[in-house]
Motif scaffolding. Sequence first.
Motif, PDB file in Angstrom:
ATOM      1  N   ASP A   1      38.704  36.344  43.615  1.00 22.51           N
ATOM      2  CA  ASP A   1      39.570  35.254  43.815  1.00 22.51           C
ATOM      3  C   ASP A   1      39.003  33.308  44.571  1.00 22.51           C
ATOM      4  O   ASP A   1      39.463  32.540  44.607  1.00 22.51           O
ATOM      5  CB  ASP A   1      40.858  35.406  44.481  1.00 22.51           C
TER       6      ASP A   1
ATOM      7  N   VAL B   1      47.495  34.588  41.403  1.00 29.02           N
ATOM      8  CA  VAL B   1      45.995  34.114  41.840  1.00 29.02           C
ATOM      9  C   VAL B   1      45.674  32.934  41.455  1.00 29.02           C
ATOM     10  O   VAL B   1      44.366  32.661  42.644  1.00 29.02           O
ATOM     11  CB  VAL B   1      44.837  35.489  41.369  1.00 29.02           C
ATOM     12  N   PHE B   2      45.783  32.268  40.145  1.00 31.07           N
ATOM     13  CA  PHE B   2      44.837  31.461  40.036  1.00 31.07           C
ATOM     14  C   PHE B   2      46.295  30.515  39.063  1.00 31.07           C
ATOM     15  O   PHE B   2      45.912  29.728  38.046  1.00 31.07           O
ATOM     16  CB  PHE B   2      43.969  31.857  38.301  1.00 31.07           C
TER      17      PHE B   2
ATOM     18  N   ALA C   1      41.902  41.368  40.465  1.00 27.03           N
ATOM     19  CA  ALA C   1      42.245  39.639  40.268  1.00 27.03           C
ATOM     20  C   ALA C   1      41.520  39.223  42.168  1.00 27.03           C
ATOM     21  O   ALA C   1      41.091  37.445  41.865  1.00 27.03           O
ATOM     22  CB  ALA C   1      43.349  39.270  39.810  1.00 27.03           C
ATOM     23  N   LYS C   2      42.094  39.730  43.148  1.00 26.70           N
ATOM     24  CA  LYS C   2      41.116  39.458  44.290  1.00 26.70           C
ATOM     25  C   LYS C   2      39.886  39.737  44.472  1.00 26.70           C
ATOM     26  O   LYS C   2      39.469  38.519  45.097  1.00 26.70           O
ATOM     27  CB  LYS C   2      42.069  40.261  45.329  1.00 26.70           C
TER      28      LYS C   2
END
Length: 254
Positions: A28, A52-53, A24-25
């Motif tokens: 991002d 993250v979102f 995910a990072k």
Amino acid sequence: MSDWNSDLYLKFEKQRTQPALDLAKRIDHHDPAEIVDLGCGPGNSTAVLRSVFPKAMLKGIDNSPNMIEKAKKAHPDIEFNLGDVQDLNGKYDLIFSNACLQWIPDHKQLLPYLMDKLNMGGILAVQIPMNENEPLFKIIKETAKNSPFDFSRAYFEKNSILAPEEYYDILSGCTSDFDIWETVYYHDMPSHDELINWVRGTRLRPYLDCLNDADKKIFEAELLKNVREQYAVMNNGNVILKFRRLFFTATKLD
């Protein structure tokens, strides 16, 4: 075969969630409006996506009733649905899958299908375990092969992992904007027993389903003996489990 056990899976929640966080990072910088987490399990990877979102519409999908039940209880603010990848409706800005697609066959058809479910500019982000050569998994096969127990009725879910070069060719046929990489995680285990716990709800599941409680203890004791012979104890008394994982991201272009 028995359903997945979310409690066993989450015994190593930190280690199992770290690849989802790393994936995910990696993306991002993206600002997806709608996200689906395929094979969301007990919701740990979906919770990563929420962090993250935070502004995105988010839902998780899994074909395990036990996992979906656990996810709904742990994360009541997120939508979770029981279903398969074939049930994927609509279009998304991010299709995310952490340690799931290996259980779905025919990746040469699957990945283009998932890319087609993206909005323009959307991203497919995937992590797949590629750890067949780790001694722990070889020990399981050899111990079962030499065991007095009958595993002829064991049901093994098909593992459809391809070589990284094959994923390269598939993705290059879908888009010119994609990345592939690998990470090997060195998981710090407090004992050899924890190596058995790591696989009890996953790789050991088909074997254990064939045994009664007494025979399970005998089989696991033999596994533990073989594990102790092949895994060295580190200076601090712990044991290292190495876990190789393949990642890729692909962006849908015009």
